[in-house]
Design a protein around this motif. Structure first.
Motif, short mmCIF file in Angstrom:
data_model
loop_
_atom_site.label_atom_id
_atom_site.label_comp_id
_atom_site.label_asym_id
_atom_site.label_seq_id
_atom_site.Cartn_x
_atom_site.Cartn_y
_atom_site.Cartn_z
N GLN A 97 0.81 -1.22 0.00
CA GLN A 97 0.00 0.00 0.00
C GLN A 97 0.84 1.26 0.00
O GLN A 97 0.44 2.29 0.53
CB GLN A 97 -0.94 -0.02 1.19
CG GLN A 97 -2.00 -1.08 0.98
CD GLN A 97 -2.92 -1.21 2.16
OE1 GLN A 97 -2.98 -0.33 2.99
NE2 GLN A 97 -3.63 -2.31 2.21
N GLY A 98 2.03 1.19 -0.56
CA GLY A 98 2.77 2.41 -0.80
C GLY A 98 3.82 2.76 0.23
O GLY A 98 4.54 3.74 0.07
N ARG B 236 9.42 -4.12 -11.47
CA ARG B 236 9.85 -3.23 -12.55
C ARG B 236 8.99 -1.97 -12.60
O ARG B 236 9.44 -0.92 -13.03
CB ARG B 236 9.78 -3.97 -13.89
CG ARG B 236 10.78 -5.08 -14.04
CD ARG B 236 10.55 -5.84 -15.32
NE ARG B 236 9.29 -6.58 -15.30
CZ ARG B 236 8.77 -7.19 -16.36
NH1 ARG B 236 9.37 -7.13 -17.51
NH2 ARG B 236 7.65 -7.86 -16.25
N LYS B 237 7.73 -2.10 -12.18
CA LYS B 237 6.83 -0.95 -12.17
C LYS B 237 6.80 -0.26 -10.81
O LYS B 237 6.82 0.96 -10.71
CB LYS B 237 5.40 -1.40 -12.49
CG LYS B 237 5.11 -1.48 -13.97
CD LYS B 237 4.12 -0.40 -14.37
CE LYS B 237 3.53 -0.70 -15.75
NZ LYS B 237 4.22 -0.01 -16.82
N ALA B 238 6.76 -1.08 -9.74
CA ALA B 238 6.58 -0.52 -8.40
C ALA B 238 7.83 0.21 -7.92
O ALA B 238 7.74 1.27 -7.30
CB ALA B 238 6.21 -1.63 -7.42
N SER B 243 16.86 1.27 -15.91
CA SER B 243 16.08 2.24 -16.70
C SER B 243 14.68 1.75 -16.99
O SER B 243 14.09 2.11 -18.00
CB SER B 243 16.81 2.54 -18.01
OG SER B 243 17.92 3.36 -17.77
N TYR B 244 14.13 0.94 -16.11
CA TYR B 244 12.80 0.40 -16.38
C TYR B 244 11.71 1.48 -16.38
O TYR B 244 10.61 1.25 -16.87
CB TYR B 244 12.45 -0.70 -15.39
CG TYR B 244 12.87 -2.07 -15.86
CD1 TYR B 244 12.29 -2.63 -16.99
CD2 TYR B 244 13.86 -2.78 -15.21
CE1 TYR B 244 12.69 -3.88 -17.43
CE2 TYR B 244 14.26 -4.03 -15.64
CZ TYR B 244 13.67 -4.57 -16.76
OH TYR B 244 14.05 -5.80 -17.22
N ASP B 245 12.03 2.66 -15.79
CA ASP B 245 11.02 3.71 -15.81
C ASP B 245 10.93 4.37 -17.19
O ASP B 245 10.03 5.17 -17.43
CB ASP B 245 11.31 4.75 -14.72
CG ASP B 245 12.76 5.19 -14.72
OD1 ASP B 245 13.57 4.51 -15.40
OD2 ASP B 245 13.09 6.17 -14.05
N GLU B 246 11.85 4.05 -18.08
CA GLU B 246 11.83 4.69 -19.40
C GLU B 246 11.19 3.81 -20.46
O GLU B 246 11.14 4.20 -21.63
CB GLU B 246 13.27 5.05 -19.81
CG GLU B 246 13.84 6.15 -18.95
CD GLU B 246 15.33 6.33 -19.12
OE1 GLU B 246 15.86 5.94 -20.18
OE2 GLU B 246 15.96 6.85 -18.18
N VAL B 247 10.76 2.62 -20.09
CA VAL B 247 10.05 1.79 -21.06
C VAL B 247 8.62 1.60 -20.58
O VAL B 247 8.34 1.69 -19.38
CB VAL B 247 10.73 0.40 -21.24
CG1 VAL B 247 12.06 0.55 -21.92
CG2 VAL B 247 10.87 -0.31 -19.91
#
Lengths: 182, 398
Positions: A97-98, B236-238, B243-247
């Protein structure tokens, strides 16, 4: 100097604020390193604090990422900092939850190698605690099935302790390598 | 089938499954307590492939240990290499060059494809679908040729280094990968037509080995097994690393958390990985691959052979107590490996060798949750469930 002051003014992570408000007596040390909050807590309150961290609706550290231990017997500075406790049991927690990641450390003295098991809070703790017991000899009180997991059941010793040699102790004695080769 | 269950005598039979069984893909052992065909109790046993990797980490220096990480999840060694050096680099507080980050993502995603392909082939083979095995190994072989040309090895890649990678991509690598990526969705579609609406496949996997989202979290499941229960969590998202924030990519989720959903999630992840690979190839910047910090990375070979400074730097990096030395402290770094959260917890005492390295392998948690998925089911589902989890003995026992 002014920059340093600015850093100090940053808001405290919620988890530290809440722990200070509710479990101030359990906190031995707190730190924030590389984006992860690290807290060191008393063994006596370890279960209560971990339960609080998991069940508090705002924190909700529902994911027990890892349980392991570190044998600090060759790390003088760590030993001195926590009253010569040889082992440090390390819990990695994550909140979906962040709240992100949290590392909870609990110093364990060699003369009292027991710590409450958290299997009642997380099912996944079962094997993690078994492995920590197997590798370090730390007893988890209340664990439903505390036996070795990676090493054979009749194995003697705890391999990840610092006084255990890399190449093992005694395993090779069953084979007559030396006699044959000399 | 249910009629047969009712006729069971009530006598229990203990069946030992493994440690050497074709469906275990390694050395796993499950002791099954059966009543007729139904599983009353399943007890997984780990440790048959215990190799002492964590102890070894306390005796090898930071770059030497990369070789050991190959052998953890031996189906996607490039992901392990990546996760490990990332942990060391974060401990050192350094960031590698942009090109290096892109190359690492590229290789991690290709190895995700290879890992999922092997999983697909063997999981289907366990349930009798032999053609799927051949189709997925045909594709996997193409990937392994690319790995071999890039890293010099098919399995023990050891491609990353602290502060960089072994070497830049070879000439023509981009064309090879693009050709693979352009053909791959079509090849995967063949598998879809063979399995996704296949009556036998659906009967064998739908509702089999289901786990609820709450149980999945409590047991520490990660990766495709967690996402199949409906939780859209991907490291990869959390917590985008490298550089996973750039794809851009989507995180596929299931609904029932059963073997069929795990299959669908992995199938879609392969398509998403293809998208990431294409984006990386489109945007990969030029420039050096290795960090130009002679205290951390090796100098160029021409430099080491041609200049005295280069030679000194070369020796300093490999000499005990002169190379990579992270400051005192500890750090936990998690990456999204094909199987789930692969974490490295490194404690440094300021020397060139880690004081403690702890590996958090995803398979350990998946294997632990196995009884929950097996008990109450049929004995023949054991193979289907075990196959759907993709438990890798190398990282399970370390």
């Amino acid at each position: 100097m002014s920059e340093e002051n600015q850093v100090e003014e940053e808001p405290k992570p919620l988890v530290l604020e809440k722990l200070e408000a509710n479990h101030a007596d359990a906190l031995l040390a707190q730190d924030e390193s590389r984006g992860t909050v690290v807290v060191v807590i008393h063994k006596a309150q370890a279960y209560a604090v971990l339960e609080y961290l998991k069940t508090d609706p705002e924190l909700a550290y529902t994911f027990l990422v890892d349980v392991t231990a570190v044998d600090n017997s060759q790390m003088e500075s760590e030993l001195m900092q926590f009253d010569y406790a040889r082992f440090m049991v390390v819990y990695q927690l994550y909140s979906y939850q962040g709240q992100g990641r949290l590392r909870v450390k609990v110093p364990v003295h060699e003369n009292d190698l027991s710590i409450p098991s958290v299997t009642g809070l997380w099912q996944g703790a079962n094997w993690l605690e078994r492995e920590t017991y197997d590798m370090f000899g730390i007893n988890f009180d209340g664990h439903p099935d505390l036996r070795r997991i990676l090493m054979p059941d009749d194995f003697d010793g705890h391999p990840l302790r610092k006084d255990y040699p890399l190449r093992g102790r005694g395993e090779r004695e069953r084979f007559n390598f030396d006699k044959q080769n000399v | 089938m249910q009629g047969g269950l009712e006729r069971a005598t009530g006598e229990k039979m203990v069946l030992n499954f493994g440690p050497q069984h074709p469906a275990t893909h390694g050395t796993l052992r499950i002791v099954l307590e059966l009543d007729g065909e139904s599983v009353l109790k399943a007890t997984p046993h780990a440790g048959y492939l215990h190799t002492g990797f964590e102890k070894l980490g306390e005796h090898l220096d930071y770059n030497q240990y990369i070789v050991v990480t190959d052998r953890m999840n031996y189906l996607s060694p490039l992901s392990n290499n990546f996760g490990y050096v990332l942990a060391v680099e974060q401990l050192l507080d350094i960031e590698v060059t942009k090109r290096c980050q892109y190359i690492r993502i590229l290789m991690a995603e290709l190895s995700r494809l290879a890992d999922h392909l092997l999983w697909l082939g063997t999981a289907a083979l366990d349930l009798g679908a032999f053609s799927v095995f051949l189709y997925s190994f045909r594709e996997r072989e193409k990937l392994y040729s690319i790995f071999e040309k890039t890293t010099g090895a098919r399995l023990t890649t050891s491609y990353t280094r602290v502060g960089g990678v072994l070497r830049d991509l070879y000439d023509g690598c981009e064309a090879d990968i693009r050709q693979f990526i352009s053909n791959f969705p079509k090849a995967l579609k063949e598998t879809h037509t063979l399995l996704t609406r296949n009556r036998i496949w659906m009967d064998r996997t739908k509702g089999v080995g289901a786990i609820s989202a709450d149980d999945a979290i409590s047991y520490g499941l990660t990766g495709p097994c967690l996402r199949a229960t409906g939780i859209a969590h991907d490291i990869r998202k959390a917590e985008p690393y490298s550089s996973y924030d750039e794809v851009t990519f989507d995180v596929p989720v299931g609904t029932n958390g059963d073997a069929y959903d795990r299959y669908l999630v992995r199938m879609e992840e392969m398509i998403q990985s293809c998208g990431i690979v294409t984006q990386v190839l489109d945007n990969i910047p030029d420039g050096p691959v290795n960090l130009e910090d002679n205290k951390i990375t090796m100098p160029d070979k021409s430099d080491a052979y041609g200049h005295i400074e280069g030679l000194i730097h070369h020796f300093k990096v490999v000499m005990d107590g002169h190379g990579v030395q992270p400051p005192k402290g500890d750090h936990y770094c998690a990456t999204e490996s094909p199987n789930g959260e692969l974490g490295f917890y490194i404690v440094s005492d300021g020397s060139g060798t880690a004081y403690r390295i702890r590996i958090r392998p995803p398979s350990f948690f998946h294997f632990q949750a196995l009884p929950l998925m097996l008990e109450g089911g049929m004995v023949s589902d054991t193979v289907a469930v075990l196959g759907s989890l993709n438990v890798i003995a190398g990282e399970l026992d370390r």
